[in-house]
Structure formats: C-alpha cells, structure tokens
Design a protein around this motif. Structure first.
Motif, PDB file in Angstrom:
ATOM      1  N   GLU A   1       0.628  -0.759   0.022  1.00 32.35           N
ATOM      2  CA  GLU A   1       0.316   0.123   0.409  1.00 32.35           C
ATOM      3  C   GLU A   1       1.067   1.583  -0.244  1.00 32.35           C
ATOM      4  OE1 GLU A   1      -3.745   1.888   2.577  1.00 32.35           O
ATOM      5  OE2 GLU A   1      -3.326   0.053   2.888  1.00 32.35           O
TER       6      GLU A   1
ATOM      7  N   ASP B   1       2.424   1.397  -3.350  1.00 31.37           N
ATOM      8  CA  ASP B   1       1.446   1.765  -4.756  1.00 31.37           C
ATOM      9  C   ASP B   1       0.832   3.447  -3.996  1.00 31.37           C
ATOM     10  OD1 ASP B   1       1.135  -0.485  -6.090  1.00 31.37           O
ATOM     11  OD2 ASP B   1      -0.765  -0.797  -4.310  1.00 31.37           O
ATOM     12  N   ASP B   2       0.894   4.039  -2.657  1.00 33.46           N
ATOM     13  CA  ASP B   2       1.293   5.204  -2.610  1.00 33.46           C
ATOM     14  C   ASP B   2       1.839   5.981  -3.221  1.00 33.46           C
ATOM     15  OD1 ASP B   2      -1.567   4.842  -1.725  1.00 33.46           O
ATOM     16  OD2 ASP B   2      -1.410   5.020   0.300  1.00 33.46           O
ATOM     17  N   TRP B   3       3.059   6.041  -3.154  1.00 32.11           N
ATOM     18  CA  TRP B   3       4.053   7.074  -2.984  1.00 32.11           C
ATOM     19  C   TRP B   3       4.998   6.807  -3.881  1.00 32.11           C
ATOM     20  CZ3 TRP B   3       4.127  10.760  -0.183  1.00 32.11           C
ATOM     21  CH2 TRP B   3       3.636  11.435   1.027  1.00 32.11           C
TER      22      TRP B   3
ATOM     23  N   LYS C   1      -5.723   6.765  -8.108  1.00 33.86           N
ATOM     24  CA  LYS C   1      -5.565   6.902  -6.250  1.00 33.86           C
ATOM     25  C   LYS C   1      -4.668   7.529  -6.210  1.00 33.86           C
ATOM     26  CE  LYS C   1      -7.541   2.463  -6.859  1.00 33.86           C
ATOM     27  NZ  LYS C   1      -7.746   0.762  -6.877  1.00 33.86           N
ATOM     28  N   GLN C   2      -3.362   7.550  -6.498  1.00 31.97           N
ATOM     29  CA  GLN C   2      -2.152   8.332  -5.780  1.00 31.97           C
ATOM     30  C   GLN C   2      -2.335  10.317  -6.189  1.00 31.97           C
ATOM     31  OE1 GLN C   2       1.471   6.849  -7.626  1.00 31.97           O
ATOM     32  NE2 GLN C   2       0.468   5.002  -8.865  1.00 31.97           N
TER      33      GLN C   2
ATOM     34  N   GLN D   1      -4.590  12.728  -7.266  1.00 30.01           N
ATOM     35  CA  GLN D   1      -6.029  13.134  -6.854  1.00 30.01           C
ATOM     36  C   GLN D   1      -6.556  13.867  -8.107  1.00 30.01           C
ATOM     37  OE1 GLN D   1      -6.525  14.575  -3.104  1.00 30.01           O
ATOM     38  NE2 GLN D   1      -6.043  12.753  -2.368  1.00 30.01           N
TER      39      GLN D   1
ATOM     40  N   HIS E   1      -3.869  17.334  -3.737  1.00 35.81           N
ATOM     41  CA  HIS E   1      -4.044  16.987  -1.936  1.00 35.81           C
ATOM     42  C   HIS E   1      -2.223  17.780  -2.056  1.00 35.81           C
ATOM     43  CE1 HIS E   1      -1.151  15.240   0.683  1.00 35.81           C
ATOM     44  NE2 HIS E   1      -2.505  14.624   1.189  1.00 35.81           N
TER      45      HIS E   1
ATOM     46  N   ASP F   1       1.281  17.180  -2.986  1.00 40.69           N
ATOM     47  CA  ASP F   1       0.927  16.667  -4.541  1.00 40.69           C
ATOM     48  C   ASP F   1       1.308  18.458  -5.071  1.00 40.69           C
ATOM     49  OD1 ASP F   1       0.529  14.369  -4.548  1.00 40.69           O
ATOM     50  OD2 ASP F   1      -1.614  14.244  -5.210  1.00 40.69           O
TER      51      ASP F   1
END
Length: 730
Positions: A11, A14-16, A78-79, A81, A328, A331
């Motif tokens: 996870e 996937d996020d970073w 998902k990463q 927005q 975000h 971001d």
C-alpha cells in the motif's frame, strides 16, 4: 496464492511510488549538474563510481516514472488526485531525461548509442503526449504544453550532443572538401600537343606558397612567464590549438604549416605555460566528447536555452495562479519542487554557460573576456576556500599512479582471498586499491619531460632543414618519425652507451619490465649503500627515474586497454616475472606455521603505514637478486616457455652499475622519458580520449605535447600542391 510482499508495504508503494520517483529523478539531476564535471578533476574511484551510478539511475528512474504515469490513469488516480496534475508531471521527466549540460556521456561508447537515444526520445515523447491528451483538462494545459516544449528541447540537445561526439561523426565534421589537386590530364595534353608540334617546352614546378605567418590562427607571442600566468590568453591559445589538433582523436592528418606554427609557438613557451595550454586544450576535448557545450555554444543553442528557461518560468507563474483546492497538499509541494528545481537547474546551467571557457574564447573583445573571467573568479563562492579553489581551478587530477613489482610481490594477500576475488571479478579492483599509490605531478616532472621532448623536436627540425637543403624531394617528416619511434635506443646511442642497447632491442613490454626492475634494483642498492646523491640535480634525476618507472608499470599492468597497442604479452610476462620473484624471495626460508603465516599476511595486508620495514626488506631482496651470477643468459638455462624477465633485469642492473653514478641516473631518467613518449605516440587515440573522463593521464599530456612539437606520424602533407607551368624554351 501466497503473497510475499506484506499488504502494508504494498500500500505504501502504491501510494508513493510515483511521487518518490519524480523527486528522486529531480535529486539525481541536481547531483549531476554539480558533481558530474568533478570526474575530470579526480581519478578517485569512489567519486567515479558515484557519478556512474547516478548517471545510469537518472535515466532509469525518469523512464520508470513515465511508465508509471502512462501505465493507466485509473491506478494513478488513487495516488494523484488530479488528472491535470498527472499530465503536468510527465513533461518534467522528459526534461530530466535530457540531463544537465555537464554530462551527456559517461564513456565514449555512450556516444555511439546516439541512435538509441533518438529512438528513446520518440518513444518517451509519444508516452508523454499520450498522457497529456488523455488527462489534461482545461486548467493546466497551457503550463503543461510549455513544460513539454522545454522537455523536448532538453532531450533533443542531449541527442544532438551524442550524435556530434560519436567518433564517426566527429571525424566527418572535420573532413575538408575533396581535393583532386591540379589538373594533371589537362597539363599533359597541352605538353603532348606542344611536343608533337616540335615546340621546345619544359615543365617548371613551383612549390605551393606558404601561408602568411601573420594570417595564421596560431598565436605567435606567448605571455612572458615572469609576469605570471595569463589565464585568458592561455584559454585562447588552448582553444585555437583544440580547433586544429582535435583531429588527433580520430587519426586526422595535418599539414607542414600546422606543424611548423605549433612547433614555433611551443618553442617559445616555458614548461608550465605549455602544460597549462595543453590542459585547456584537453578540457575543450572533454567538453566536446562528454557534455553539451558544443551544442549550446551557438546562437541557436543560446536561443533554445532561453526559450527553455522562459517556458519553465512561465509555467511556474501559471501554476502559481491556478486554483489548487482539488489537489492534495503534498502533491502541490511536489509540483512546486519540480518547477522550482527545473528553473533553478536551468538558471545554474545558464550561469555556468555564460562564465564557461567556451564563452570567454568566443567573445570578440579582450575587455569582455577579461571581465567575464574576473567576474567568474569573484562570483563562485566555493573558490574562497583555498583547497576548494585549487580543486575547481584545475582541469585534470594532476596526479600519476605508481605500481612497484617488487613491493607487489612482498605484500601478498591470502590465497583464498585472491580466489574469491577472481570468482567475483574483483581481483583487478582490489589490486588497484591495495597496491596502487598516487603522486602529484609537480613542476619538476613537467619541466623534465618538456625539455626532453623539446630537445628531440629541435634535433628533428635541424635534421629536416639539412635534408631540405641536400635533397629537395625527401620526406622530411621521416626524420621526426624516426626520432619519435625511439624507445631508449636514441638516448643510449646519443650518449655512447652501446653496451646497453641489447636491453631496448626487445619487445616493448619486455623492455619496460626489464628497465622497471633494473631501476628499482639500482635505487634500493644505492639507498642501502648510502649512495643516493646529495646534489639536488642528481637527486632529482633519481626521483624522476623511479616516478616514471612505477608509472609506466602501472599503465602496463593496471591500464592494459590503454597500452594495448604496445603491451604485447605484457600481462603474461608480468605474471611470470612475479611468479619467479616470489619463488626466489621464499627460497631457503623454512615453512612457517599456519598461525605465524596468518600473522605475517595480516601485517603485510595492513602495512600501509609501515613503509620503513618494507623498504628495508626490499633493499635486502634487491641485494640478493644482484648477488646471483648472471654470466649465462637466463633463456639459455630456463628455455623460453616462461616469459619472466627477472634475471634479465638483473643483468641490465649490473651493466648500469658499471656506469658513473651521475651518468647512470641521467641516462635512466632520459630512457624513461623516451619509453613514455614511445608509449604515448603508439597508444590508440581513443584510449587517450577515454581517460579524459577519468581524471586524465600524464601520458595523454605527453602525446599532445609531442604532436605540438611535430613528433609523430600525423603530419602527412609535406609540400602541398605543386604548381606546374609549361614554359616554351628557345
């Protein structure tokens, strides 16, 4: 199905992964723009390894991030927005793939892959445009387009630089227009016509007119060395010689006029001035082969550079005015980091470009050149600290490596350690770390090499002038070639040392190894007997002999690719000689216990700071080697299967010991310069060019200095076009 990767870790990835990739890519660009040029100033393996790693990873990470973005917008949503932001980041990676101005190629071989980079440009551009068309809305399309333009310019600059530095294209860019010469057929038709008409006629040959010396591009009046270095003048001189002699890299041929102009100029120089001019010249060669300087130092290069910077600045302004409530906060921070980083890198690149050697030499007025240079000296704050200034002021490492055969055999490693290193291919690297030492190339070394080559050039010039008077049609460059091809025999003949000629009439690698061992034997024997001269000049000759001896062995053993044209079976000969040396050193010694052997090897392995015991041990073994009776030649006793030259070198050392002490070291130092110059002129030109990116080598300076003195076989145009005229006689 068993999931090896923990869900939490997956996870986080996937996020970073995308955010991390773009930030790491930016970090690599920052590191390269500041550190890449340091590799020409140092031969340090750690620095070279770091730059090599970052150079490779920078392209990989940028391409990986483009792949992440283009892989599918659903996963990326998902990463990140915002689809707009996703497309906005993609051109930055194209910008990063273009790389900084300070490095386009790590090695010469990278330039040969310019076509691969061109294909990469097309593929990455298609991927970025695809993301742009799929994701961009009405808000960020303008700044994204501007960044796309900047990215294309940067990547195109790099591809163009690689194309120009490819050796085939590099050579083609210097080829003159095809020259058919005077019309021979027409002249002979006219001659035959006159002859058939019984008109008395003869052909008169007029040599080609020499160019006006005042119109030559080569500078004629070097600055007075007593007034201190004139760095701006040296840059101008180095650039003018670079424009002429860069063809050496691709085996270009030169004319008698270029040889005479260069020789005349360098005859007027002091050794310090000559080496500084050559240092500048080699620096321009480095820039042409490994950086973007040739591409950006044109009007169109400046235009595109300012367009690129303008696009980034405009994109930053537009992004700052954009409503970012849907994004975000992290971001937004990443976007600002990319924009400010890109703008900062471009501004730094422009500053480096404006204050570069290229800009100084291409400016028209002397006042502007000196203003740029003086401002550069004041502007770069890192030069305020003296050690830092001395590092950044030099254009090569100014050091030479040393390797001693006898010391190498007395500092053995564990056998299992060697075998393990061989399995992993690390033996050569470990040898270099443990056995190689480095020394500064001081002014005495430069001065001695310069004086020896200058004397050779003067002898060649006198011989050429004499040949010109006695035989007009003789090829005068042949004399310079003969002097240049000497590898000890010229010096020995000139000094009436005919009894030593046998030692230089062998293969070059055999000759080099013999003279290296003989030099060490003579040095350590004199040191043991307290014969090292007190006279400064004699002492300097001794030091120079040892310095060049160990340097040449280093090139033969640890730089075999550079010496491949002259090395022959040097590696085999070195290994056989080492095997015989170890066998001799261990002769008559009782086999020690395992524990004692272990302790001895540990002491030898870490004997870096214990030079005195090692020197005493070397002196003792040198004495034992010289005590061996060598009346019968070793080959007559051992045969020729083993290529060891250990006792042949002992024979040479004994012959040298018969000479007067002053004459002995004088002859030895001169022979070593001749061996150095022979190797320099017979190395492949591409090997010299390769070393420019690794801190440079003294042998490369010798190679270029010889060319400037007209010593070599590059000067193949002797007389130019003959101007034939038909003269009717009475």
């Amino acid at each position: 199905m068993l999931n090896i990767i923990p869900p939490d870790l997956k996870e986080i990835w996937d996020d970073w992964n995308l955010r991390g990739a773009v930030l790491v890519s930016l970090s690599f660009q920052i590191l390269l723009i500041f550190c890449a040029s340091s590799r020409k100033r140092t031969g340090n393996m750690i620095m070279t390894f770091i730059i090599w790693s970052v150079y490779l990873l920078a392209d990989w990470v940028a391409a990986f991030a483009v792949g992440l973005i283009a892989n599918g917008n659903k996963e990326c949503d998902k990463q990140v927005q915002s689809d707009d932001l996703l497309a906005f980041w993609a051109p930055f990676l194209l910008l990063h793939l273009g790389g900084p101005d300070t490095i386009t190629a790590f090695a010469l071989e990278d330039n040969e892959l310019w076509l691969r980079h061109l294909l990469g440009l097309v593929i990455q551009l298609v991927a970025v445009v695809y993301v742009f068309l799929e994701s961009t809305g009405d808000d960020l399309w303008v700044p994204t387009t501007l960044m796309l333009v900047a990215g294309i310019i940067k990547y195109a600059e790099r591809t163009r630089a690689l194309y120009l530095a490819c050796l085939g294209n590099f050579k083609e860019s210097m080829l003159p227009p095809p020259d058919a010469g005077p019309n021979y057929a027409q002249l002979m038709e006219e001659y035959s016509s006159k002859d058939r008409s019984y008109v008395p006629v003869e052909i008169i040959i007029a040599p080609e007119k020499r160019a006006d010396p005042t119109a030559s591009s080569v500078p004629k009046n070097p600055p007075d060395p007593r007034e201190g270095p004139d760095h701006v003048s040296e840059m101008e001189e180095g650039y003018k010689f670079y424009k002429i002699f860069r063809g050496l890299i691709v085996d270009h041929m030169f004319s008698f006029q270029e040889r005479n102009d260069s020789r005349k100029f360098f005859f007027k120089l002091h050794s310090n001035q000559a080496f500084r001019v050559i240092e500048v010249e080699l620096n321009f060669m480095y820039d042409a082969l490994y950086t973007k300087m040739v591409v950006v130092n044109h009007k169109i290069g400046y235009f595109f550079r300012f367009v690129c910077t303008g696009c980034i600045a405009a994109s930053l302004t537009l992004f700052a005015s954009y409503h970012k409530h849907k994004m975000h906060k992290f971001d937004i921070g990443v976007s600002y980091a990319l924009l400010i980083g890109a703008l900062g890198l471009d501004v730094i690149a422009i500053i480096k470009l404006i204050f570069s050697d290229w800009t100084i030499v291409l400016l028209k007025t002397s006042a502007a050149k000196r203003w740029i240079y003086s401002t550069r000296e004041k502007l770069f704050f890192y030069k305020l600290w003296k050690p830092c200034k001395s590092f950044f002021d030099r254009r090569w490492c100014n050091r030479i490596s040393q390797h001693s055969l006898i010391r190498y055999n007395l500092r053995e490693r564990f056998k299992w350690y060697n075998k393990l290193a061989e399995v992993f291919g690390l033996k050569d690297l470990l040898d270099e770390i443990q056995y190689k030492e480095t020394m500064t190339v001081d002014e005495e070394v430069k001065n001695f090499i310069f004086q020896e080559l200058e004397e050779k050039a003067q002898n060649a010039q006198k011989a050429e002038q004499k040949a010109q008077n006695e035989e007009q049609k003789a090829g005068k460059s042949r004399i310079a070639k003969e002097i240049c091809s000497g590898r000890g025999d010229w010096i020995l003949s000139q000094n009436a040392c005919h009894s030593l000629l046998w030692s230089v009439e062998k293969e070059f690698d055999e000759c080099l190894l013999m003279w290296h061992i003989a030099t060490e034997l003579c040095y350590h024997t004199d040191e043991k007997q307290k014969k090292i001269p007190n006279d400064e000049k004699k002492k300097e000759r001794t030091r120079l002999s040892m310095l060049l001896s160990e340097y040449m062995l280093y090139l033969l053993v640890m730089r075999p690719t550079m010496m491949s044209a002259v090395a022959g079976i040097g590696q085999i000969r070195f290994r056989d000689t080492c095997a015989e040396a170890k066998k001799f050193f261990h002769r008559g010694q009782p086999e020690p216990s395992r524990f004692k052997k272990f302790c001895e090897q540990i002491k030898k392995l870490f004997c870096m700071g214990q030079s005195k015991p090692i020197d005493d041990e070397i002196s003792n073994y040198c004495g034992k080697l010289l005590s061996v009776n060598t009346v019968v030649k070793p080959i007559a006793v051992k045969g020729d299967r083993s290529k060891s030259v250990l006792f042949d070198a002992c024979m040479l050392a004994k012959d040298l010991e018969k000479l007067d002490e002053e004459k002995r070291w004088k002859i030895m130092s001169k022979v070593w310069v001749e061996l150095l110059s022979y190797a320099a002129s017979h190395c492949r030109a591409s090997a010299h060019a390769q070393q420019l990116s690794k801190g440079g080598e003294l042998i490369t300076f010798t190679w270029l200095l010889m060319a400037h003195f007209g010593l070599g076989d590059q000067f193949r145009i002797e007389e130019g076009h003959a101007r034939a005229k038909l003269i009717v006689t009475k």
